[in-house]
Design an enzyme around this catalytic site. Structure first.
Site, PDB file in Angstrom:
ATOM      1  N   ASN A  24       0.812  -1.214   0.000  1.00 11.24           N
ATOM      2  CA  ASN A  24       0.000   0.000   0.000  1.00 11.24           C
ATOM      3  C   ASN A  24       0.850   1.271   0.000  1.00 11.24           C
ATOM      4  OD1 ASN A  24       0.324  -1.167   2.839  1.00 11.24           O
ATOM      5  ND2 ASN A  24      -0.124   0.985   3.303  1.00 11.24           N
ATOM      6  N   ARG A  47      -2.460  -4.896   5.157  1.00 13.68           N
ATOM      7  CA  ARG A  47      -3.196  -5.324   6.347  1.00 13.68           C
ATOM      8  C   ARG A  47      -4.518  -4.563   6.479  1.00 13.68           C
ATOM      9  NH1 ARG A  47       0.581  -4.357   9.598  1.00 13.68           N
ATOM     10  NH2 ARG A  47      -0.143  -2.350  10.387  1.00 13.68           N
ATOM     11  N   ASN A  99       7.210  -8.583   0.615  1.00 14.74           N
ATOM     12  CA  ASN A  99       7.699  -7.264   1.017  1.00 14.74           C
ATOM     13  C   ASN A  99       7.237  -6.873   2.413  1.00 14.74           C
ATOM     14  OD1 ASN A  99       8.596  -4.316   0.565  1.00 14.74           O
ATOM     15  ND2 ASN A  99       6.395  -4.134   0.933  1.00 14.74           N
ATOM     16  N   SER A 151      17.701  -7.498   3.731  1.00 15.42           N
ATOM     17  CA  SER A 151      18.592  -6.404   4.109  1.00 15.42           C
ATOM     18  C   SER A 151      20.023  -6.898   4.220  1.00 15.42           C
ATOM     19  CB  SER A 151      18.157  -5.813   5.450  1.00 15.42           C
ATOM     20  OG  SER A 151      19.106  -4.871   5.922  1.00 15.42           O
ATOM     21  N   TYR A 211      15.762  -6.704  14.068  1.00 18.99           N
ATOM     22  CA  TYR A 211      15.507  -6.605  12.627  1.00 18.99           C
ATOM     23  C   TYR A 211      16.585  -7.346  11.838  1.00 18.99           C
ATOM     24  CZ  TYR A 211      14.742  -4.486   8.031  1.00 18.99           C
ATOM     25  OH  TYR A 211      14.517  -4.287   6.688  1.00 18.99           O
ATOM     26  N   LYS A 215      16.052 -10.677   9.351  1.00 17.34           N
ATOM     27  CA  LYS A 215      16.433 -10.708   7.938  1.00 17.34           C
ATOM     28  C   LYS A 215      17.517 -11.758   7.671  1.00 17.34           C
ATOM     29  CE  LYS A 215      13.537  -7.658   6.427  1.00 17.34           C
ATOM     30  NZ  LYS A 215      12.394  -8.078   5.567  1.00 17.34           N
ATOM     31  N   LYS A 249      14.104   5.879   1.514  1.00 15.73           N
ATOM     32  CA  LYS A 249      13.364   6.969   2.154  1.00 15.73           C
ATOM     33  C   LYS A 249      11.884   6.588   2.229  1.00 15.73           C
ATOM     34  CE  LYS A 249      12.907  12.031   1.851  1.00 15.73           C
ATOM     35  NZ  LYS A 249      13.709  12.341   3.052  1.00 15.73           N
ATOM     36  N   THR A 250      11.514   5.886   3.315  1.00 15.95           N
ATOM     37  CA  THR A 250      10.140   5.446   3.523  1.00 15.95           C
ATOM     38  C   THR A 250       9.771   5.648   4.986  1.00 15.95           C
ATOM     39  OG1 THR A 250      10.768   3.174   4.090  1.00 15.95           O
ATOM     40  CG2 THR A 250      10.349   3.651   1.743  1.00 15.95           C
TER      41      THR A 250
END
Length: 292
Positions: A24, A47, A99, A151, A211, A215, A249-250
């Protein structure tokens, strides 16, 4: 090392079904966008239904063939419902891009407050989605594709992020000794140490520990699954790879990244469409193979 793999021949069509989870916004949205621009039928999931429907609307307004279905990868019933819908609506799928994921640390933060959630979503839930959809991947001469968004922080031999347990590192690095049970045991041990308050002496990755480990598990599972799937007969092959999109950049990076979502999505789309059927069980960044 693969530094370049030749130009695409168009093995796909508008009938090719690509599923992108967590699409999304951010990298997922851009992966869905680029795959749709190549002429595939893309099913984006999220979700929350409202934001997923909005993302679908934006892409459809651009003339792209995009559908939406709600999917909470942490919910087994949601996964089953989604798999049933894919089978009923399309008869299966050809490409899966895993993703969807979470990260609660930004910058130099290294809290493990949400470690159990991070491990569950990024590793176990990704695995659950993959296992639910593999039986629905449609046979073809071109093979089906799975791309796991991962990652570099999950590399086995990163300078600051390598595992302190040398024996475990060697087992994870050797595809002949790599098992799903070994990966599960590793992440479960970490979560238990977090609960016990002993994780800092466990030899885990030093940067964004939860994290990074999630990964690392995804990367190891990618290699394990590639080996498992390699025995499938011609016409029913499934190729699975993982990649690092970079520091994008998110919202996940607190908008602090230096790579655009467009560039971050590029390698995922490349791996999904790559015609070279010998590429499986590999880790990539910027379209180049990177050591695990």
């Amino acid at each position: 090392m693969f530094e370049h793999i030749g130009p695409f021949f168009r093995w796909w069509s508008s009938e090719t079904i690509a599923v992108v989870t967590g699409a999304n916004r951010g990298i997922g949205f851009e992966i869905a966008h680029q795959l749709a621009l190549h002429g595939l039928t893309v099913v984006l999931t999220s979700r929350a239904t409202a934001v997923g429907e909005e993302a679908k609307k934006v892409l459809q307004e651009g003339g792209l063939n995009v559908a939406f279905h709600q999917l909470d990868i942490d919910d087994i019933e949601s996964i089953k419902s989604f798999a049933d819908w894919i089978k009923e609506t399309y008869g299966g799928l050809d490409i899966l891009v895993n993703n969807a994921g979470v990260n609660f640390n930004v910058g130099n933060d290294n809290s493990v407050e949400f470690a159990e959630k991070v491990i569950k979503t990024n590793y176990y839930s990704t695995k659950n989605v993959t296992q639910a959809l593999i039986p629905l991947m449609r046979p073809s001469a071109s093979g089906s594709r799975i791309v796991n968004v991962s990652s570099r922080l999950g590399r086995l031999n990163g300078k600051r992020n390598k595992l302190g347990d040398i024996e475990l590192r060697e087992q994870l690095g050797n595809v002949d000794t790599l098992t799903e049970e070994l990966i599960d045991k590793m992440v479960d041990s970490f979560v238990q140490q977090v609960k016990d308050g002993t994780w800092q002496s466990g030899g885990w990755p030093e940067v964004s520990t939860d994290y990074s480990l999630s990964k690392l598990a995804v990367n190891a599972y990618t290699r394990f699954l590639a080996k498992t799937l390699s025995d499938r007969p011609e016409g029913s092959k499934i190729y699975i790879n993982c990649y690092c999109p970079g520091f994008v950049k998110t919202a996940m990076t607190g908008w602090a990244g230096h790579t655009s979502p467009e560039d971050g999505a590029d390698t995922a789309v490349w791996l999904a469409l790559i015609p070279d059927l010998s590429v499986s069980g590999k880790f990539f960044a910027e379209r180049r193979e990177v050591n695990f």
